[in-house]
Write an enzyme that holds these catalytic residues in place. Sequence first.
Site, PDB file in Angstrom:
ATOM      1  N   LYS A 478     -20.947  25.741 112.168  1.00  0.00           N
ATOM      2  CA  LYS A 478     -19.874  26.766 111.588  1.00  0.00           C
ATOM      3  C   LYS A 478     -18.538  26.280 112.291  1.00  0.00           C
ATOM      4  O   LYS A 478     -18.417  26.303 113.757  1.00  0.00           O
ATOM      5  CB  LYS A 478     -20.136  28.109 112.173  1.00  0.00           C
ATOM      6  CG  LYS A 478     -18.801  29.071 111.467  1.00  0.00           C
ATOM      7  CD  LYS A 478     -19.537  30.340 111.798  1.00  0.00           C
ATOM      8  CE  LYS A 478     -18.460  31.530 111.935  1.00  0.00           C
ATOM      9  NZ  LYS A 478     -18.692  33.115 112.243  1.00  0.00           N
ATOM     10  N   ASP A 480     -14.814  26.624 113.210  1.00  0.00           N
ATOM     11  CA  ASP A 480     -13.756  27.838 113.142  1.00  0.00           C
ATOM     12  C   ASP A 480     -12.423  27.244 113.737  1.00  0.00           C
ATOM     13  O   ASP A 480     -12.150  26.352 113.946  1.00  0.00           O
ATOM     14  CB  ASP A 480     -14.390  28.910 114.233  1.00  0.00           C
ATOM     15  CG  ASP A 480     -13.754  30.376 113.929  1.00  0.00           C
ATOM     16  OD1 ASP A 480     -13.069  30.533 112.990  1.00  0.00           O
ATOM     17  OD2 ASP A 480     -14.292  31.148 114.413  1.00  0.00           O
ATOM     18  N   ASN A 482      -8.747  29.271 114.719  1.00  0.00           N
ATOM     19  CA  ASN A 482      -8.357  30.769 114.823  1.00  0.00           C
ATOM     20  C   ASN A 482      -7.065  31.041 115.141  1.00  0.00           C
ATOM     21  O   ASN A 482      -6.723  31.766 115.901  1.00  0.00           O
ATOM     22  CB  ASN A 482      -9.255  31.352 115.862  1.00  0.00           C
ATOM     23  CG  ASN A 482     -10.591  31.828 115.405  1.00  0.00           C
ATOM     24  OD1 ASN A 482     -10.745  32.553 114.373  1.00  0.00           O
ATOM     25  ND2 ASN A 482     -11.628  31.366 115.821  1.00  0.00           N
ATOM     26  N   ASP A 550     -13.439  37.679 107.796  1.00  0.00           N
ATOM     27  CA  ASP A 550     -14.146  38.455 108.709  1.00  0.00           C
ATOM     28  C   ASP A 550     -14.327  39.885 108.476  1.00  0.00           C
ATOM     29  O   ASP A 550     -15.091  40.799 109.293  1.00  0.00           O
ATOM     30  CB  ASP A 550     -12.876  38.353 109.971  1.00  0.00           C
ATOM     31  CG  ASP A 550     -13.219  37.225 110.971  1.00  0.00           C
ATOM     32  OD1 ASP A 550     -14.341  36.600 110.636  1.00  0.00           O
ATOM     33  OD2 ASP A 550     -12.379  36.845 111.791  1.00  0.00           O
TER      34      ASP A 550
HETATM   35  C1  DGJ Z   1     -13.572  33.916 114.093  1.00  0.00           C
HETATM   36  C2  DGJ Z   1     -14.642  34.017 113.071  1.00  0.00           C
HETATM   37  O1  DGJ Z   1     -14.070  34.361 111.734  1.00  0.00           O
HETATM   38  C3  DGJ Z   1     -15.668  34.910 113.359  1.00  0.00           C
HETATM   39  O2  DGJ Z   1     -16.864  35.040 112.529  1.00  0.00           O
HETATM   40  C4  DGJ Z   1     -16.313  34.508 114.656  1.00  0.00           C
HETATM   41  O3  DGJ Z   1     -16.882  33.200 114.631  1.00  0.00           O
HETATM   42  C5  DGJ Z   1     -15.209  34.156 115.648  1.00  0.00           C
HETATM   43  N1  DGJ Z   1     -13.952  33.734 115.150  1.00  0.00           N
HETATM   44  C6  DGJ Z   1     -15.595  33.749 116.920  1.00  0.00           C
HETATM   45  O4  DGJ Z   1     -14.561  33.719 118.023  1.00  0.00           O
END
Ligand code: DGJ
Length: 729
Positions: A478, A480, A482, A550
Site C-alpha cells: 500500500k 500512501d 499524506n 479514508d
Molecule cells: C492514510 C491512509 O489513507 C490510511 O488508510 C492509513 O494508511 C493512514 N494514512 C496511515 O497513516
Amino acid sequence: MSIIFNEKTQAFCLSTPNTTYAMAITNDGSVLRHLYWGSKIRKIDSLNDFTQDVLSSFAATDAALDGETSSENLLHECACMGGCDMSTPAFNAICDGFHMLVAPKVKSWEIIQGKPKLCDLPQTYIENDDEATTLEVTIEDESGIRIILSYTVYENIDAIVRHAVIRNVSDRPFVLKSALSASVDFDDRDFELLHLDGAWARERHIGRTPLMNGVQTVGSRRGASGHLHNPFIALVRPTTTETSGECYGFNLVYSGNFVAGCDLSSLTGRLRTFIGINPDGFEWHLNPGESFTTPEAVMVYSAKGLTDMSQTYHELYRTRLCRGKWRDSVRPVLINNWEATYFNFNEDKILDIAKQAKDLGVELMVLDDGWFGKRDNDDCSLGDWFEHKDKLPNGIEALASKVVDMGLKFGLWFEPEMISPDSELHRAHPDWHIHIPGRTASVSRKQWILDLSRKEVQDYVIDAVAHILKKADISYVKWDMNRNMSEIGSAALAPERMGEFCHRYILGVYRIMDELVTAFPDVLFEGCSGGGGRFDPGILYYMPQYWTSDDSDAVERLKIQYGTSIAYPTITMGAHVSAVPNHQVHRTTPLKMRGDVAMMGQFGYELAPATLSDEEKAEVKEQIIFYKKIREVVQFGKMYRLKSPFEGNISAWDFVSEDKNTVVLCIYNVLGYAAPKAEWIRLCGLDPNADYKVDGTDVVYGGDVLMNSGVKRRYDHDFVSEIIVLKKV
Ligand code: DGJ
C-alpha cells in the site's frame, strides 16, 4: 486504417468504432482547424462546408493569415498565445521576452500504425500495432518553436488519446509557460460542465454546472492531482442522463498539478475545452534541440449517455492502462489493521488479527503505518524504512513468514515520498526535503515531502523499499502519500529552473514506481493518498488499484464510489468494511450494508475481528464466501449505474458478465420513510431475449422485463441493502 487524410479537402478523419474526430488544414496551409467530434460520420468531405467564419467586431485580423480572418473566430487544434487568438492557450512559449507562438503553421504530418511509446510518463498502451493508429501533425512557428500534436485512435475502443511534444528547433533558448495536453474548440455552447470534486474523505462527488461566459476551471496547485478535484471533466448536454444524450469526457493521465476547464468567448461564442499540466507556477526551459512531452489526455465521446462514456474509460483503463500480472487477475480479499489498531500494535496483535481473519476467509493480511523507525504516532520516522524493533522484534521477514504459514498473503504499507523532520534520514540529509533554501518549511501531518526531483533521493527510495520487498515474503504494497506541497523548492535545482520543480517531482515519482513495479512484478500495488487524494490514471498505470477514500462509512461511500465510477473501473477501487460507529462520521450502519457497499470494489475489512460477536463473525464468513462468488463479475464485468445516490434515497447499479450470463444487482436505501412509495429500478446490460433466474430461488424474470419494467422496491427503514445475483437460464 482508422485515420484517413483527404488530399483534396486537406482534412483528417479519425475514426473509432462509433465516433469521428475531424480536422483540416486551412487553404493556405497555416492553421489546423477543428471540424467535428461526435457520432460516426461516413464521409467527412462535406464537413468543411458547414464551418463558416465570420469576423467578430473587435477581433484582430491575423497578419499571418489572409488579412480577413481572425484566429479568434477559428476552431483550433493547436491553440497558441502570441497571435490574434486571445482565449486560453494550450501552448505559450517566451523567447527574448515575447510570446513567440504568433503564427504557427502546419509543416508536415504522418500517420503511424500503432501507438509510439512516451518516455518517462504513464500512458495508455497497445499490445499489437493493429490495435491503434496515430496521427502526428508537426506545427512550427518561424521563431523555431515546433509543436507535434499526437492523436491515437483505438480500433475497438471509442477513445482518442492525445499529447503534444514541444521542441526547440531554433538557436536560442525559450521558456515554455504553458503546455496543455489537449484543447478542443466547439462552435456550440449548449453544454454543462461535469466534474468530480470533493475533499479528504469526500472524494469525487459529481458536480454539474451550467457554462458561463468566460473561463471555468477545476484543477490543482497542490503538487498532486489531489482530493479537491479529479483530473477529469466532461461536457454534457443539459438533458444528458446515464442512458441518453451526448457527453465529451477529458481525463489526464497525470498525478501532479493540472487544470481542466472551458473558456467560452462572449465575443465569438466559441467554446474551448482544455486539460493539461496547470500553467500556474509552471515553466520549462528548452535549450536548442531540447523537447518537452506533455502527459496524455484521454478523450471519450458518447451519444448514449454517461454510463456508455464511463464504460469506455473502464475498458481502456482496465485493459490498456493498468499493467502486469494483476491486470487480469482476480484480486484478493484483504484485511488491513489500520482502523483496528492505528499505531498501537505488536507482532502478537498482528498475528492474532491474521489468524482470525484467515478463519473468516480473508486472503491477504496488510500491515499499515507504524512498523518502522520509532513510529508510535505520526510525529516521526518517515524515511526510516527499517523495522520498529519494539513492535516487531523478529523483523518483517519473521512476521511475513508467520502470516504466510497461516495460508495468507502478507502486505505492507509504505509512504515512500515523505520524510519526517524527526527521522534518521533527515538528520543524515538535511536538504533532502522540499523547501526554499534559507526558509523554514511548513509541516503537514508533521511531515515534509522528499525532493524527488533529485536522482540520488529517488535512488534512496527505490533501494529502501526494494530492500524490504526482497527480504520478506511480501505480496502487496500500500503506497500512501499524506500531504501536499508548500514552499516549493529544491536545494539542487538552479534557481531559474524552480518552475520545473513540480513536474520534475512527478517524473521522479513515476521513475521510482516504474523501477519497483518492474522489479517486483508479482506484488500487487495499491495507491493511496490520505484515501483517494491522487486517484488518477497516472498512478493506475503503475498501481492497478487505489484506496478510494479514508471514509469507509457505507452511506458516504455510495456517493464516493458512484462518483469515482464516472471515470474509473470498479477493479481499481479499494473498498473495506470497517467498524461501527464509523471512525470518520460516527454513523452506525448494519454489517450487511457495509459489506454490500464494499462489494462494489476490491473488497476487504478494516477492523479487529476479535471485536465481532459470533453472529457477526458468521455473517462476515458468509460475506466473503458470497464476494468470492461474484467478484469475477464485479471486477471484470460491465458496470451500469441505475440510480444515483446524489439524487435520492435509493441508489443502485448492476454488473454484467461479458457473456451476459450473470448479473449482480446492487440496491441500497439510505433512509426509510413511513408509508413509502414504490420505486422502480430498471436493470441495464442484460440480454432482453433471455430469461434470468434469481440465484438461490425459483423466481425467473425475462431480461426484457428487468430492463423495461424493472424491480419494485419500497423501504420503510434505514440502511437497507440487497445484492441479487441473476443467472441466465
Ligand atoms: C492514510 C491512509 O489513507 C490510511 O488508510 C492509513 O494508511 C493512514 N494514512 C496511515 O497513516
